[in-house]
Write an enzyme that holds these catalytic residues in place. Structure first.
Site, PDB file in Angstrom:
ATOM      1  N   LYS A   1       2.617  12.358  -6.002  1.00  0.00           N
ATOM      2  CA  LYS A   1       3.527  12.375  -4.857  1.00  0.00           C
ATOM      3  C   LYS A   1       4.974  12.106  -5.293  1.00  0.00           C
ATOM      4  O   LYS A   1       5.901  12.776  -4.845  1.00  0.00           O
ATOM      5  CB  LYS A   1       3.037  11.314  -3.870  1.00  0.00           C
ATOM      6  CG  LYS A   1       3.808  11.141  -2.633  1.00  0.00           C
ATOM      7  CD  LYS A   1       3.042  10.230  -1.689  1.00  0.00           C
ATOM      8  CE  LYS A   1       2.670   8.898  -2.309  1.00  0.00           C
ATOM      9  NZ  LYS A   1       3.766   7.926  -2.367  1.00  0.00           N
TER      10      LYS A   1
ATOM     11  N   ARG B   1       2.387   3.139   5.857  1.00  0.00           N
ATOM     12  CA  ARG B   1       1.193   2.973   5.047  1.00  0.00           C
ATOM     13  C   ARG B   1       0.031   2.410   5.850  1.00  0.00           C
ATOM     14  O   ARG B   1      -1.064   2.237   5.334  1.00  0.00           O
ATOM     15  CB  ARG B   1       1.499   1.992   3.935  1.00  0.00           C
ATOM     16  CG  ARG B   1       0.946   2.453   2.618  1.00  0.00           C
ATOM     17  CD  ARG B   1       1.927   2.104   1.573  1.00  0.00           C
ATOM     18  NE  ARG B   1       1.439   2.030   0.251  1.00  0.00           N
ATOM     19  CZ  ARG B   1       2.197   2.391  -0.770  1.00  0.00           C
ATOM     20  NH1 ARG B   1       3.376   2.919  -0.568  1.00  0.00           N
ATOM     21  NH2 ARG B   1       1.749   2.236  -1.976  1.00  0.00           N
TER      22      ARG B   1
ATOM     23  N   ARG C   1      -0.238   6.601 -16.036  1.00  0.00           N
ATOM     24  CA  ARG C   1       1.170   6.785 -15.644  1.00  0.00           C
ATOM     25  C   ARG C   1       2.112   5.850 -16.413  1.00  0.00           C
ATOM     26  O   ARG C   1       1.802   4.679 -16.626  1.00  0.00           O
ATOM     27  CB  ARG C   1       1.176   6.481 -14.145  1.00  0.00           C
ATOM     28  CG  ARG C   1       2.401   6.469 -13.413  1.00  0.00           C
ATOM     29  CD  ARG C   1       2.104   6.748 -11.965  1.00  0.00           C
ATOM     30  NE  ARG C   1       1.790   5.549 -11.190  1.00  0.00           N
ATOM     31  CZ  ARG C   1       1.594   5.596  -9.888  1.00  0.00           C
ATOM     32  NH1 ARG C   1       1.624   6.730  -9.229  1.00  0.00           N
ATOM     33  NH2 ARG C   1       1.325   4.494  -9.228  1.00  0.00           N
TER      34      ARG C   1
ATOM     35  N   ARG D   1       3.510   0.234 -15.284  1.00  0.00           N
ATOM     36  CA  ARG D   1       3.642  -0.752 -14.211  1.00  0.00           C
ATOM     37  C   ARG D   1       2.464  -1.711 -14.299  1.00  0.00           C
ATOM     38  O   ARG D   1       1.330  -1.277 -14.483  1.00  0.00           O
ATOM     39  CB  ARG D   1       3.582  -0.023 -12.865  1.00  0.00           C
ATOM     40  CG  ARG D   1       4.917   0.464 -12.410  1.00  0.00           C
ATOM     41  CD  ARG D   1       4.784   1.443 -11.280  1.00  0.00           C
ATOM     42  NE  ARG D   1       3.961   0.969 -10.175  1.00  0.00           N
ATOM     43  CZ  ARG D   1       3.724   1.675  -9.071  1.00  0.00           C
ATOM     44  NH1 ARG D   1       4.272   2.870  -8.946  1.00  0.00           N
ATOM     45  NH2 ARG D   1       2.978   1.209  -8.109  1.00  0.00           N
TER      46      ARG D   1
ATOM     47  N   ARG E   1      -5.382  -0.870  -3.509  1.00  0.00           N
ATOM     48  CA  ARG E   1      -4.398   0.069  -2.966  1.00  0.00           C
ATOM     49  C   ARG E   1      -5.078   1.292  -2.374  1.00  0.00           C
ATOM     50  O   ARG E   1      -4.720   1.758  -1.295  1.00  0.00           O
ATOM     51  CB  ARG E   1      -3.425   0.501  -4.069  1.00  0.00           C
ATOM     52  CG  ARG E   1      -2.125  -0.247  -4.038  1.00  0.00           C
ATOM     53  CD  ARG E   1      -1.560  -0.494  -5.408  1.00  0.00           C
ATOM     54  NE  ARG E   1      -1.183   0.716  -6.111  1.00  0.00           N
ATOM     55  CZ  ARG E   1      -0.944   0.764  -7.427  1.00  0.00           C
ATOM     56  NH1 ARG E   1      -1.070  -0.316  -8.152  1.00  0.00           N
ATOM     57  NH2 ARG E   1      -0.585   1.879  -7.988  1.00  0.00           N
TER      58      ARG E   1
HETATM   59  P1  AMP Z   1       4.032   2.448  -4.600  1.00  0.00           P
HETATM   60  O1  AMP Z   1       5.109   2.569  -5.621  1.00  0.00           O
HETATM   61  O2  AMP Z   1       4.229   3.356  -3.445  1.00  0.00           O
HETATM   62  O3  AMP Z   1       2.683   2.538  -5.216  1.00  0.00           O
HETATM   63  O4  AMP Z   1       4.154   0.964  -3.997  1.00  0.00           O
HETATM   64  C1  AMP Z   1       3.932  -0.166  -4.814  1.00  0.00           C
HETATM   65  C2  AMP Z   1       3.608  -1.364  -3.954  1.00  0.00           C
HETATM   66  O5  AMP Z   1       4.704  -1.658  -3.081  1.00  0.00           O
HETATM   67  C3  AMP Z   1       2.412  -1.195  -3.027  1.00  0.00           C
HETATM   68  O6  AMP Z   1       1.171  -1.397  -3.675  1.00  0.00           O
HETATM   69  C4  AMP Z   1       2.701  -2.279  -1.982  1.00  0.00           C
HETATM   70  O7  AMP Z   1       2.416  -3.572  -2.488  1.00  0.00           O
HETATM   71  C5  AMP Z   1       4.223  -2.172  -1.840  1.00  0.00           C
HETATM   72  N1  AMP Z   1       4.560  -1.218  -0.772  1.00  0.00           N
HETATM   73  C6  AMP Z   1       5.075   0.032  -0.914  1.00  0.00           C
HETATM   74  N2  AMP Z   1       5.220   0.634   0.285  1.00  0.00           N
HETATM   75  C7  AMP Z   1       4.789  -0.252   1.214  1.00  0.00           C
HETATM   76  C8  AMP Z   1       4.662  -0.222   2.626  1.00  0.00           C
HETATM   77  N3  AMP Z   1       5.005   0.855   3.355  1.00  0.00           N
HETATM   78  N4  AMP Z   1       4.168  -1.332   3.244  1.00  0.00           N
HETATM   79  C9  AMP Z   1       3.836  -2.423   2.542  1.00  0.00           C
HETATM   80  N5  AMP Z   1       3.889  -2.506   1.203  1.00  0.00           N
HETATM   81  C10 AMP Z   1       4.371  -1.439   0.535  1.00  0.00           C
END
Ligand code: AMP
Length: 236
Positions: free
Chosen positions: A13, A88, A127, A162, A174
């Site tokens: 994505k 989310r 990744r 990460r 997740r």
């Molecule tokens: P991502 O880079 O999208 O995988 O986001 C990494 C982490 O950020 C996620 O596992 C959540 O802990 C936090 N996070 C990202 N977007 C949200 C959201 N919309 N609501 C709550 N936590 C978020």
């Protein structure tokens, strides 16, 4: 054009989002990136968010929802935005729709990258992030975007994984949230698809995330192009 971009962690994505952003010249707003930038700058927001992110849990809605709604009010969003990583869960979806409706702002398009949970997991673990640019995709498990040795394939920068990408329990956590059809991200997707059924917008664009990065890009760009043609023809 205002776009919501959905796809499980590991679906590519972020990579596709960077391409759409370039093409449409709209800001790519990624909640995960905002949180990680705040963590590395050790801001108050970053300190609050870190423990949740490390465990693969959602940062609480009280923190995340206002952060996103404020970001959408910034000057660069005036001609559209590509929102990635939000909503989310169902509460975020409802609150986003309420806030946009209040400002008479439409979501024009919903993009969903569809991918099987197991494949998504393998990709996440491969990744790597470029320290110079978040939009330089590298993945040791995807041939097309394999790093150059241990360096970024685009700029030769240092790569790092990460922490939350190497932790299987956090990945499962997740994905549990993403694939939850009752309250999770799939429920948020359904919320906007139901709106689309009722109101005709957002237009829905689904792409198959199993394919290579190039194939997914092609499908996505074609479908977005068809959409503007259909809208032009219908005068919308
Ligand atoms: P991502 O880079 O999208 O995988 O986001 C990494 C982490 O950020 C996620 O596992 C959540 O802990 C936090 N996070 C990202 N977007 C949200 C959201 N919309 N609501 C709550 N936590 C978020």
């Amino acid at each position: 054009m205002n776009i919501l971009f959905f796809g499980p962690n590991g679906s590519g994505k972020g990579t596709q989002g960077a391409i759409v952003k370039e093409k449409l010249k709209i800001p790519h707003i990624e909640t995960g990136v905002i949180f990680r930038e705040n963590i590395s700058k050790e801001t108050e927001l970053g300190k609050m968010a870190k423990a949740y992110i490390d465990r693969g849990e959602l940062v609480p809605d009280e923190i995340t929802i206002p952060m996103v709604l404020n970001r959408l009010k910034e000057a660069d969003c005036i001609n559209g935005w590509l929102l990635d990583g939000f909503p989310r869960n169902i509460i975020q979806a409802v609150r986003l729709n309420e806030a946009l409706t209040q400002e008479s702002i439409d979501v024009d398009v919903l993009i969903e990258v569809i991918l099987d949970r197991e494949i998504a997991k393998k990709r996440i673990m491969g990744r790597r992030l470029c320290v110079n640019d978040n939009n330089h995709p590298n993945n040791i498990n995807i041939e097309a975007i394999k790093p150059d040795g241990d360096k970024c394939r685009i700029c030769g920068g240092e790569l790092k994984a990460r922490d939350d990408d190497q932790d299987e329990a956090a990945i499962d956590q997740r994905h549990g949230i993403y694939y939850d059809t009752k309250n999770g991200t799939i429920a948020a997707v359904k919320y906007f698809k139901d709106l689309s059924d009722r109101r005709g917008i957002p237009a829905i664009v689904e792409v198959d995330g199993k394919n290579s990065v190039e194939e997914v890009t092609k499908e996505l760009i074609e479908k977005l192009g068809n959409l503007s043609l259909t809208r032009l023809k219908s005068g919308g």
